[in-house]
Design a protein around this motif. Structure first.
Motif, PDB file in Angstrom:
ATOM      1  N   ASP A  68      16.863  18.668   3.392  1.00 29.55           N
ATOM      2  CA  ASP A  68      15.927  19.641   2.826  1.00 29.55           C
ATOM      3  C   ASP A  68      14.637  18.993   2.332  1.00 29.55           C
ATOM      4  O   ASP A  68      13.717  19.693   1.920  1.00 29.55           O
ATOM      5  N   ALA A  69      14.589  17.666   2.337  1.00 33.65           N
ATOM      6  CA  ALA A  69      13.426  16.960   1.797  1.00 33.65           C
ATOM      7  C   ALA A  69      12.386  16.702   2.894  1.00 33.65           C
ATOM      8  O   ALA A  69      12.728  16.415   4.037  1.00 33.65           O
ATOM      9  N   VAL A  70      11.110  16.793   2.503  1.00 30.81           N
ATOM     10  CA  VAL A  70       9.993  16.498   3.401  1.00 30.81           C
ATOM     11  C   VAL A  70       9.190  15.360   2.789  1.00 30.81           C
ATOM     12  O   VAL A  70       8.839  15.399   1.613  1.00 30.81           O
ATOM     13  N   TYR A  71       8.924  14.335   3.597  1.00 29.37           N
ATOM     14  CA  TYR A  71       8.236  13.138   3.114  1.00 29.37           C
ATOM     15  C   TYR A  71       6.984  12.871   3.944  1.00 29.37           C
ATOM     16  O   TYR A  71       6.965  13.150   5.140  1.00 29.37           O
ATOM     17  N   PRO A  72       5.965  12.279   3.319  1.00 20.49           N
ATOM     18  CA  PRO A  72       4.792  11.864   4.100  1.00 20.49           C
ATOM     19  C   PRO A  72       5.136  10.634   4.927  1.00 20.49           C
ATOM     20  O   PRO A  72       5.987   9.826   4.537  1.00 20.49           O
ATOM     21  N   VAL A  73       4.490  10.509   6.059  1.00 20.01           N
ATOM     22  CA  VAL A  73       4.707   9.354   6.927  1.00 20.01           C
ATOM     23  C   VAL A  73       3.412   9.081   7.693  1.00 20.01           C
ATOM     24  O   VAL A  73       2.623   9.996   7.939  1.00 20.01           O
ATOM     25  N   LEU A  74       3.208   7.823   8.034  1.00 20.17           N
ATOM     26  CA  LEU A  74       2.061   7.424   8.839  1.00 20.17           C
ATOM     27  C   LEU A  74       2.524   7.044  10.233  1.00 20.17           C
ATOM     28  O   LEU A  74       3.578   6.422  10.396  1.00 20.17           O
ATOM     29  N   ILE A  75       1.706   7.401  11.207  1.00 16.08           N
ATOM     30  CA  ILE A  75       1.949   7.020  12.593  1.00 16.08           C
ATOM     31  C   ILE A  75       0.782   6.137  13.012  1.00 16.08           C
ATOM     32  O   ILE A  75      -0.379   6.579  12.935  1.00 16.08           O
TER      33      ILE A  75
ATOM     34  N   PHE B 203      -4.667   5.461  11.232  1.00 14.31           N
ATOM     35  CA  PHE B 203      -3.320   6.020  11.233  1.00 14.31           C
ATOM     36  C   PHE B 203      -3.408   7.536  11.123  1.00 14.31           C
ATOM     37  O   PHE B 203      -4.349   8.075  10.556  1.00 14.31           O
ATOM     38  N   THR B 204      -2.414   8.214  11.662  1.00 16.78           N
ATOM     39  CA  THR B 204      -2.306   9.657  11.532  1.00 16.78           C
ATOM     40  C   THR B 204      -1.258   9.961  10.475  1.00 16.78           C
ATOM     41  O   THR B 204      -0.130   9.450  10.548  1.00 16.78           O
ATOM     42  N   ARG B 205      -1.631  10.764   9.509  1.00 19.78           N
ATOM     43  CA  ARG B 205      -0.693  11.166   8.455  1.00 19.78           C
ATOM     44  C   ARG B 205       0.092  12.379   8.955  1.00 19.78           C
ATOM     45  O   ARG B 205      -0.479  13.327   9.494  1.00 19.78           O
ATOM     46  N   SER B 206       1.411  12.329   8.763  1.00 17.98           N
ATOM     47  CA  SER B 206       2.274  13.409   9.179  1.00 17.98           C
ATOM     48  C   SER B 206       3.375  13.574   8.136  1.00 17.98           C
ATOM     49  O   SER B 206       3.262  13.029   7.030  1.00 17.98           O
ATOM     50  N   THR B 207       4.402  14.320   8.470  1.00 19.22           N
ATOM     51  CA  THR B 207       5.561  14.470   7.587  1.00 19.22           C
ATOM     52  C   THR B 207       6.823  14.295   8.409  1.00 19.22           C
ATOM     53  O   THR B 207       6.829  14.466   9.635  1.00 19.22           O
TER      54      THR B 207
ATOM     55  N   PHE C  18       0.859  -1.181   0.000  1.00 21.30           N
ATOM     56  CA  PHE C  18       0.000   0.000   0.000  1.00 21.30           C
ATOM     57  C   PHE C  18       0.894   1.229   0.000  1.00 21.30           C
ATOM     58  O   PHE C  18       1.722   1.412   0.893  1.00 21.30           O
ATOM     59  N   ALA C  19       0.718   2.074  -1.011  1.00 21.71           N
ATOM     60  CA  ALA C  19       1.513   3.295  -1.139  1.00 21.71           C
ATOM     61  C   ALA C  19       0.604   4.504  -0.970  1.00 21.71           C
ATOM     62  O   ALA C  19      -0.472   4.571  -1.558  1.00 21.71           O
ATOM     63  N   TYR C  20       1.051   5.455  -0.176  1.00 21.73           N
ATOM     64  CA  TYR C  20       0.275   6.663   0.086  1.00 21.73           C
ATOM     65  C   TYR C  20       1.081   7.931  -0.192  1.00 21.73           C
ATOM     66  O   TYR C  20       0.570   9.032  -0.041  1.00 21.73           O
ATOM     67  N   GLY C  21       2.329   7.772  -0.616  1.00 20.80           N
ATOM     68  CA  GLY C  21       3.199   8.924  -0.826  1.00 20.80           C
ATOM     69  C   GLY C  21       4.014   8.783  -2.096  1.00 20.80           C
ATOM     70  O   GLY C  21       3.474   8.489  -3.162  1.00 20.80           O
ATOM     71  N   THR C  22       5.321   8.931  -1.964  1.00 17.02           N
ATOM     72  CA  THR C  22       6.208   8.993  -3.129  1.00 17.02           C
ATOM     73  C   THR C  22       6.227   7.713  -3.950  1.00 17.02           C
ATOM     74  O   THR C  22       6.519   7.770  -5.149  1.00 17.02           O
ATOM     75  N   LEU C  23       5.918   6.573  -3.355  1.00 21.92           N
ATOM     76  CA  LEU C  23       5.918   5.324  -4.135  1.00 21.92           C
ATOM     77  C   LEU C  23       4.768   5.269  -5.143  1.00 21.92           C
ATOM     78  O   LEU C  23       4.723   4.373  -5.981  1.00 21.92           O
ATOM     79  N   GLN C  24       3.873   6.244  -5.108  1.00 16.04           N
ATOM     80  CA  GLN C  24       2.829   6.339  -6.134  1.00 16.04           C
ATOM     81  C   GLN C  24       3.326   7.057  -7.389  1.00 16.04           C
ATOM     82  O   GLN C  24       2.658   7.015  -8.419  1.00 16.04           O
ATOM     83  N   ASP C  25       4.475   7.703  -7.307  1.00 15.02           N
ATOM     84  CA  ASP C  25       5.030   8.507  -8.401  1.00 15.02           C
ATOM     85  C   ASP C  25       5.671   7.583  -9.451  1.00 15.02           C
ATOM     86  O   ASP C  25       6.609   6.847  -9.131  1.00 15.02           O
ATOM     87  N   PRO C  26       5.190   7.604 -10.693  1.00 19.72           N
ATOM     88  CA  PRO C  26       5.767   6.741 -11.729  1.00 19.72           C
ATOM     89  C   PRO C  26       7.277   6.936 -11.915  1.00 19.72           C
ATOM     90  O   PRO C  26       7.986   5.962 -12.182  1.00 19.72           O
TER      91      PRO C  26
END
Length: 103
Positions: free
Chosen positions: A45-52, A36-40, A7-15
């Protein structure tokens, strides 16, 4: 689905990310993860989505479930690195899949 499910909810959805790490674009089906709580998180300098898991404000997380190979899963582990850990979850569709959450 009979392969490894991710299950991808962030960058792994990017072709572009998929081609760079799996050698091809992936196809998948929309799904949702609850509880789950979605956070970053920030890495340099990079910001990524993350689940808690649970977290302070659980909300439904929309994403895509991909059927991948064990080699693809190893590539995803390498891509996610030490900032994430992989856990098994049950999606809204009742499918069990891997997802990356905060380490």
């Amino acid at each position: 689905m009979t392969g490894v499910l991710l299950f991808a909810y962030g960058t792994l959805q990017d072709p572009a990310i998929q081609i760079a790490h799996f050698g091809r674009p992936l196809t998948g089906d929309p799904d949702r993860l609850d509880g789950f709580t979605r956070s970053t998180l920030t890495d340099g300098d990079a910001v990524y989505p993350v689940l808690i898991p649970g977290g302070p404000a659980p909300t439904p997380v929309e994403g895509v479930v991909f059927e991948i190979t064990p080699a693809d899963l190893a590539a995803a582990d390498a891509y996610e690195g030490d900032l994430y850990r992989r856990i098994r979850v049950r999606l809204a569709s009742e499918i069990e899949a891997w997802v990356y959450v905060a380490a």
